[in-house]
Every structure is written in structure tokens, then in C-alpha cells.
Scaffold this motif. Structure first.
Motif, PDB file in Angstrom:
ATOM      1  N   TYR A   1       9.814  41.303  40.380  1.00 57.89           N
ATOM      2  CA  TYR A   1      10.579  41.681  39.193  1.00 57.89           C
ATOM      3  C   TYR A   1      11.618  42.742  39.538  1.00 57.89           C
ATOM      4  CZ  TYR A   1       7.023  39.179  36.537  1.00 57.89           C
ATOM      5  OH  TYR A   1       6.193  38.207  36.040  1.00 57.89           O
TER       6      TYR A   1
ATOM      7  N   GLU B   1      15.048  41.735  31.113  1.00 51.38           N
ATOM      8  CA  GLU B   1      14.407  40.781  32.030  1.00 51.38           C
ATOM      9  C   GLU B   1      13.363  39.914  31.321  1.00 51.38           C
ATOM     10  OE1 GLU B   1      12.574  40.814  36.592  1.00 51.38           O
ATOM     11  OE2 GLU B   1      12.936  42.705  35.519  1.00 51.38           O
TER      12      GLU B   1
ATOM     13  N   VAL C   1      15.646  34.095  30.502  1.00 53.10           N
ATOM     14  CA  VAL C   1      15.445  34.536  31.880  1.00 53.10           C
ATOM     15  C   VAL C   1      14.226  33.837  32.479  1.00 53.10           C
ATOM     16  CG1 VAL C   1      15.002  36.511  33.386  1.00 53.10           C
ATOM     17  CG2 VAL C   1      16.429  36.782  31.339  1.00 53.10           C
TER      18      VAL C   1
ATOM     19  N   HIS D   1      11.998  33.388  36.417  1.00 53.60           N
ATOM     20  CA  HIS D   1      11.835  33.711  37.836  1.00 53.60           C
ATOM     21  C   HIS D   1      11.508  32.469  38.654  1.00 53.60           C
ATOM     22  CE1 HIS D   1      11.308  37.676  35.953  1.00 53.60           C
ATOM     23  NE2 HIS D   1      11.757  38.152  37.087  1.00 53.60           N
TER      24      HIS D   1
ATOM     25  N   LEU E   1      16.296  34.574  38.091  1.00 54.13           N
ATOM     26  CA  LEU E   1      16.047  35.685  39.005  1.00 54.13           C
ATOM     27  C   LEU E   1      15.208  35.170  40.169  1.00 54.13           C
ATOM     28  CD1 LEU E   1      15.285  38.548  36.457  1.00 54.13           C
ATOM     29  CD2 LEU E   1      17.456  37.968  37.546  1.00 54.13           C
TER      30      LEU E   1
END
Length: 331
Positions: free
Chosen positions: A138, A144, A149, A151, A251
Motif C-alpha cells: 500500500y 487509496e 482504486v 491493487h 496501484l
């Protein structure tokens, strides 16, 4: 010898390729075992991007000399899923899926109790082969946690025609940027360093560099993401702060093993920032007798150090050691 229910000579935590390799070696040594996997078979691989191509050739992904036949020298995700599934089913691998391990306790007699979401298992030995794909790195930037968003990246179609920011410059970030661009997405990359990562697949790196140079994919080098908002992002660049319109943020800044789980077991980690677990490089046994490591988890934060192709040997090393111990105890 009849083994009581839920009591095994070896409990393997993690049903990925290396966990399966450990099971195959345990069978050869006639050691009773079970694999405990929190998700589906080869769970981490299942969650890789749909169109992912391995860096390794198919023969380097093989287990126990079982041929891996693929359409191309470097197989894709679907081929790998099929290969490992066939190995597990044709060899009747003893595995419990969708059963997460919550704790491992070591007792005075050096046996272990492995507790899961569904029960307890008694083990003489435990192998931790849990990989590193579960916990993202992170960034800790505002926004975030917004719904836009992610990952993890799966399929480029989702981002077609959308303004998508890709943060990172490793294989996963580069693959995502190229695929989304080719599906009609408006892609911008944020790269912390001055260039695309050197470890990017050699046949892909020239492609991303050329797309950036021609302007098809926008890229900000030596830059960082500062804040994520509903319809825009704020970035820090060498020229100062910039604000970009944005629909989605990926991300893709890497992942890390579950160090907390290792520490809860009692496994010591290096204090130099690399968090490399303590283990014997000849036997893979940790500082706790009877608890072993296998696969990428051995590298700490250096998740690029161990792969399927160079950590398959861990399974053989562990089982050779356990078989030798058993013979010595019998004699």
C-alpha cells in the motif's frame, strides 16, 4: 501404520505449485501429509491477470518431471491452471481447499497444532509455502480506499475508453498499461524511477518504451502519486504538482508475504529491512524445529529472488531431510 484422523507427519500450508511439489515428494517418501489452502487450487495463480504470460518457459514450470505442454514456449495463465490442476487430480493430492490457516502452535514435545477456519490438525512437521501475492504494498496516499482504486489487475476490457492511471513499472504494471491501451483505454503511467524497470520481460520492455516515446501511453518518470480523488488524481513530478482527470487507478506496486503470520508462528525475520526469514539453506528448516519454508516466501521482501523454476528444489530438500530423520529415529 494407521494415522489418526487429522494427524499427519507433514502439514503443508499453501496449495500453489510449490505446495503441490511438496506433496508429490511426501508421497514418494511415504509420509502422511495434507495441503491446506485458503482459496482455490493454485489460488495466487488463479488471481493473476487473465492474459498473463509467464517469464519462464513451460519446462521450467514442470513439477516432478511431468511434462508441461503449451502452445508457445512461454505458457499463459490458463495453460498453467490446467497443468497444475491435472497434476493435483491425477495424483489424488490430499488437499483441503477454501480452508484458511489461522494459527500454528508448537508444543513442548515439538509437535504442532495447525488451526484453520474449519478445524485443527496435528502435525509432526509443517511447511509454509504461502507465496507473496496476498498483501499489496500500500502507498498510504489519501483516497487509496476509493472504489475506483485496485491493487490487482485482471482484464483490460473493464478499462476500455476510461482514463486509467497505472502506478508502477514492473511486469504487472507494464502488462496492464499495454493491454488497456490496446483495448482503447486512455493510459497514464506514474513511475517512481527514471525509467521502466530492468526486470520487465525482455520482449515487452521495448514495446512499452516505444509506446511511451510515441505518446500512445503517457508516462511521468521520477514522479509519485500524491492524492486520489473521485474524478482526478494529484501527482508530484520534477516540474511540480500536476492534476489529471481520472476514472480508475491501478496501484501495481508489488506484493509482500504475510510477515505477521510468520512472526506469530515464531519464525525470526532479519532486521535489515529485507525481512528474510531464518532458515537452514540445506534443509529449509526455520529456527523452530519441524517448521519449514518453501518457495518465494524464503526471500522476504525480495520477492523477485525465488520463482517456481528455482524453488521447486525446496520440496525435495525438505522431504529428503524428513526421510533421513525418520530413518535415524527408527534405528
Amino acid at each position: 501404520m494407521q494415522i489418526p484422523e487429522n494427524k499427519y507427519e507433514v502439514v503443508i500450508i499453501g496449495g500453489g505449485p510449490i505446495g503441490i511439489a511438496c506433496a508429490l515428494e511426501a508421497e514418494k517418501k511415504k509420509l502422511s501429509y495434507i495441503i491446506l489452502e485458503k482459496g482455490c487450487l493454485v489460488n495466487s495463480l488463479y488471481h493473476y491477470p487473465t492474459n498473463m504470460t509467464f517469464f519462464s518457459t513451460s519446462e521450467k514450470l514442470e513439477l516432478d518431471n511431468i511434462p508441461f505442454i503449451s502452445n508457445n514456449p512461454k505458457p499463459g495463465k490458463r495453460e498453467a491452471l490446467e497443468y497444475y490442476r491435472r497434476i493435483a487430480t491425477s495424483n489424488n493430492i490430499n488437499i483441503k481447499l477454501f480452508e484458511k490457516v489461522t494459527s500454528v502452535k508448537t508444543h513442548a514435545d515439538k509437535t504442532h497444532t495447525v488451526t484453520t477456519t474449519k478445524g485443527d490438525y496435528s502435525a509432526e512437521n509443517v511447511i509454509v509455502a504461502t507465496g507473496f501475492y496476498d498483501i499489496p504494498n500500500y502507498l498510504g496516499v489519501p483516497g487509496e480506499d476509493l472504489p475506483k482504486v485496485s491493487h490487482y489487475y485482471n482484464d483490460p476490457h473493464y478499462y476500455a475508453t476510461q482514463k486509467t492511471l497505472v502506478v508502477g513499472a514492473s511486469n504487472s504494471a507494464v502488462d496492464a498499461a499495454l493491454e488497456i491501451y490496446r483495448k482503447g483505454g486512455d493510459v497514464t503511467m506514474i513511475v517512481r524511477k527514471p525509467e521502466i524497470g530492468k526486470r520487465v520481460k525482455y520482449w515487452v520492455r521495448p514495446d512499452i518504451i516505444n509506446r511511451i516515446e510515441e505518446g500512445s501511453i503517457k508516462a511521468y518518470f521520477n514522479s509519485n502519486l500524491k492524492e486520489i480523488k473521485e474524478n482526478e488524481v494529484v501527482i508530484d513530478t520534477p516540474e511540480g504538482e500536476d492534476i489529471l482527470e481520472n476514472d480508475f487507478v491501478l496501484l501495481l506496486t508489488g506484493y509482500r508475504p504475510n510477515f505477521g503470520f510468520l512472526q506469530d508462528i515464531g519464525i525470526k525475520l532479519s532486521t535489515d529491512g529485507r525481512k528474510i526469514p531464518q532458515y537452514n539453506e540445506e534443509t529449509m528448516e526455520t529456527n523452530i524445529p519441524g517448521i519449514f519454508l518453501a518457495g518465494v516466501i524464503c526471500g522476504g521482501v525480495e520477492t523477485h529472488k525465488w520463482f517456481i523454476e528455482n524453488s521447486r528444489i525446496h520440496a525435495k530438500m525438505i522431504m529428503e531431510h524428513l526421510s533421513k530423520k525418520e530413518k535415524e529415529a527408527f534405528n
